[in-house]
Design a protein around this motif. Structure first.
Motif, PDB file in Angstrom:
ATOM      1  N   THR A 121       0.832  -1.199   0.000  1.00 56.64           N
ATOM      2  CA  THR A 121       0.000   0.000   0.000  1.00 56.64           C
ATOM      3  C   THR A 121       0.870   1.254   0.000  1.00 56.64           C
ATOM      4  O   THR A 121       0.444   2.310   0.462  1.00 56.64           O
ATOM      5  CB  THR A 121      -0.943   0.016   1.217  1.00 56.64           C
ATOM      6  N   TYR A 415      -2.765   2.211  -5.471  1.00 55.22           N
ATOM      7  CA  TYR A 415      -3.042   0.911  -4.853  1.00 55.22           C
ATOM      8  C   TYR A 415      -4.516   0.834  -4.484  1.00 55.22           C
ATOM      9  O   TYR A 415      -5.202   1.847  -4.274  1.00 55.22           O
ATOM     10  CB  TYR A 415      -2.173   0.681  -3.610  1.00 55.22           C
ATOM     11  N   SER A 437      -1.335  -3.031  -6.694  1.00 50.70           N
ATOM     12  CA  SER A 437      -0.368  -1.977  -6.427  1.00 50.70           C
ATOM     13  C   SER A 437       0.450  -1.679  -7.662  1.00 50.70           C
ATOM     14  O   SER A 437       0.808  -2.575  -8.428  1.00 50.70           O
ATOM     15  CB  SER A 437       0.560  -2.391  -5.274  1.00 50.70           C
TER      16      SER A 437
END
Length: 660
Positions: A121, A415, A437
């Motif tokens: 993330t 993401y 991502s």
């Protein structure tokens, strides 16, 4: 750092004196739903029974469940002074379960990774020198505390040859609303081989505060970290046969010749982090909940990695611009700000919108011109991002969603992360998640400068694209199964250049598929138990750039019992670690990175430990004979090519909690 630590400890002394007035323990009590009793945890009353009866204070005795630990994600647990097999797994330099990590011969060196998790993330590239970051305290690693009385924890463990590992922690609430904590973990270890001394320090100061009406909340921390490693490049190729022979003449590891004895790597960093929020609307009644909160996060981090060598080693690293006093220093300064708007409603759920700015400045203090091309010395600028989060409990399901996107600046990135969990019963739970991502490769893959000619580059790689599906099912201790399936496109990695034979970054143009299945369970029979962790991995990669062992296992057979009228709790047993042969990554000390090699396979050697641990009141004592099978199962164990794993050694230590 020494002056800062001394000053803070001085302040700590005076704050402790001013905090001697008795806190209102009732403000620390938690509901039954929030806490669980633990049979091995117990705290003595702060005063004797007679004085308690005289005072009539029924809250005088603090409960273990009132000593709260609050994670970065605001998950709350309490201090655990039990002795379990998980405590045995966490009694190490990292102070966490290191399954899937292969240690080097000296404590405080790096680890070779036997498995990878591609859930991500992050919107910004990483710093690089990843081999130096296993013990690095990230923002997500910092905990905050809330305690009814001062709490101290002392950790000690023996090291290799000269030195020791110690970790000291103290926290106190001066009022029910204000807490601070101080922690310092320090290590010095000489090691068994030539020129592998390690010296590290992690200092962390935390604080959190909440107004009495609970509208304003603040928490923050300061970290200062330094990691020094003498580097030797591993033992020379000519000594490999002597090591594997097991000849008693070579059991003294200090006689082995290493590739060089004049280099060291040094990572140093400091960070100042603050999170605070204010509840503009805080309406709560039996029918509705509406809450509107504005929040701000601010973080500044200054970090550098430096490699020093007194004279150039052209045989190991290739030709150099200079012949002596080589020094490589890469620095990063990152200033981060995020503004949030959070809205909570018992029907809609919890919703957040945020915008953020990253001001970054990475690079070197010189400009290199080579073969008519100028390699720039800095990557700097501003990245602006937007994101959202969502959380909702619905008919037994716990739903979470998160997304982020860079919308301005030189680095693209985005993401999406979503998960759903369900509890069928208190002891049966399942979770499914999906993650996508797109992230720029690490800074040192984009730009690197060195006194060694072949270690200079400036690249423009495509973003690394990853997708991961994950599923977890848990049933008591009998089953904890995690399966994840990842696809990775445009993977960036280090390997030796076929022409220069020196290490540099490359991008894999093919798509990698990566399957992991991890099973954890524990079978008990009377006072005996068998704890198992088994991981299966399968990689489909035509270019062989992601190498992992197919099978990685850890099995512990142990005995537990109370002795001496339950004054002592004992655990003793054997742990066997094993992984199958594979093309293990090699280590490059100049970059502090692991790189791909596909020439020699390593593995297929068992690592057997015997341990005997005991708990007396709040003290846990640990005794272990590590790798005691080294002399009779063959000297073919390596942490990386040319870097032998640890030999048999006896180590001991203690973890002791004090509740005042």
């Amino acid at each position: 750092m020494n002056k800062l630590v001394t000053t803070l400890l001085f302040l700590l002394f005076f704050v402790s004196l001013s905090a001697q007035t008795k806190l209102d323990k009732s403000s620390f009590q938690r509901t039954t739903e929030e806490t669980k009793n633990n049979a091995q945890d117990s705290l003595l009353s702060r005063s004797n029974k007679n004085s308690k009866e005289k005072s009539g204070d029924k809250n005088e005795k603090a409960k273990i469940q009132d000593y709260l630990i609050i994670s970065h994600n605001r998950d709350t647990t309490f201090v655990d002074t039990t002795l379990t097999i998980q405590k045995e797994y966490k009694f190490n330099y990292l102070r966490k379960d290191n399954f899937g990590l292969l240690r080097f011969s000296n404590i405080g060196q790096t680890y070779n990774s036997l498995t990878y998790n591609f859930q991500n993330t992050n919107l910004m590239p990483g710093f690089g020198a990843r081999a130096k970051h296993f013990n690095y305290t990230e923002i997500e690693d910092v905990n905050y505390y809330r305690v009814p009385t001062p709490l101290t924890e002392l950790f000690y463990k023996t090291a290799f040859e000269q030195g020791q590992l110690a970790d000291s922690f103290f926290t106190i609430n001066t009022t029910p609303q204000f807490n601070f904590s101080v922690r310092y973990k320090g290590l010095r270890s000489l090691g068994k081989y030539q020129h592998i001394l390690t010296s590290t320090g992690n200092f962390t100061f935390t604080t959190n505060y909440q107004t009495k009406n609970k509208r304003y909340n603040m928490r923050g921390h300061i970290t200062m970290q330094d990691f020094l490693n003498e580097e030797n490049g591993g033992i020379v190729d000519d000594n490999i046969d002597e090591f594997e022979s097991g000849d008693p003449e070579f059991l003294d590891r200090s006689i082995f010749e290493v590739n060089f004895e004049n280099a060291e790597g040094f990572l140093k960093a400091k960070r100042f982090h603050l999170e605070h929020d204010y509840k503009l609307i805080n309406q709560t009644d039996s029918l509705a909940l509406n809450q509107l909160t504005f929040a701000h996060i601010m973080s500044f981090e200054d970090k550098y990695y430096q490699f020093d060598q007194t004279t150039a080693d052209t045989d190991y690293f290739g030709e150099a611009f200079v012949s002596s006093t080589l020094q490589e220093r890469a620095t990063i300064e990152n200033f981060y700000n995020q503004l949030q708007v959070n809205y909570s409603n018992n029907i809609i759920g919890d919703l957040q919108f945020n915008v953020s700015n990253n001001n970054y400045n990475y690079g070197y203090n010189k400009i290199i011109v080579y073969e008519g091309e100028t390699i720039t010395n800095r990557l700097k600028g501003n990245i602006y991002a937007a994101g959202a989060k969502y959380h909702k409990r619905y008919k037994g399901f716990n739903l979470n969603g998160e997304a982020g996107l860079n919308f301005a600046g030189d680095f693209d990135g985005n993401y999406i992360n979503a998960s759903a969990s369900f509890k069928l019963r208190e002891d049966i739970a399942a979770t499914a998640s999906i993650n996508h991502s797109s992230q720029v490769p690490n800074y040192n893959m984009l730009l690197h400068q060195s006194d060694y000619i072949e270690y200079n580059w400036q690249n423009s790689f495509s973003n690394i694209q990853t997708q991961q599906l994950s599923f977890n099912a848990k049933y008591k201790k009998l089953l904890n199964l995690t399966v994840d399936y990842s696809t990775i496109t445009d993977y960036v990695y280090f390997k030796e250049n076929e022409t220069s034979l020196q290490v540099s970054p490359f991008q894999n143009q093919s798509t990698i598929t990566y399957l992991r299945a991890k099973l954890e369970n524990e079978i008990t029979f009377g006072k005996f138990a068998l704890n198992n962790t088994i991981m299966y991995q399968n990689v489909q990669d035509p270019n062989n750039t992601l190498n992992v062992p197919e099978l990685n296992t850890r099995n512990t057979l142990y005995y537990s019992n109370h002795l001496f009228k339950k004054a002592l709790y004992l655990q003793t047993g054997f742990t066997v670690n094993y992984f199958t042969k594979y093309y293990m990554n090699a280590y490059n000390p100049l970059l502090a990175e692991f790189y791909v090699q596909n020439e020699t396979q390593y593995g297929n050697f068992p690592l057997i430990d015997f341990f005997l641990n005991a708990k007396i009141r709040q003290a846990r004592i640990f005794f272990k004979t590590e790798h005691f099978n080294s002399s009779f199962t063959g000297y073919n164990y390596y942490s990386a090519p040319n870097y032998p794993y640890r030999d048999f050694i006896i180590r001991f230590g203690v973890v002791w909690n004090f509740f005042m």
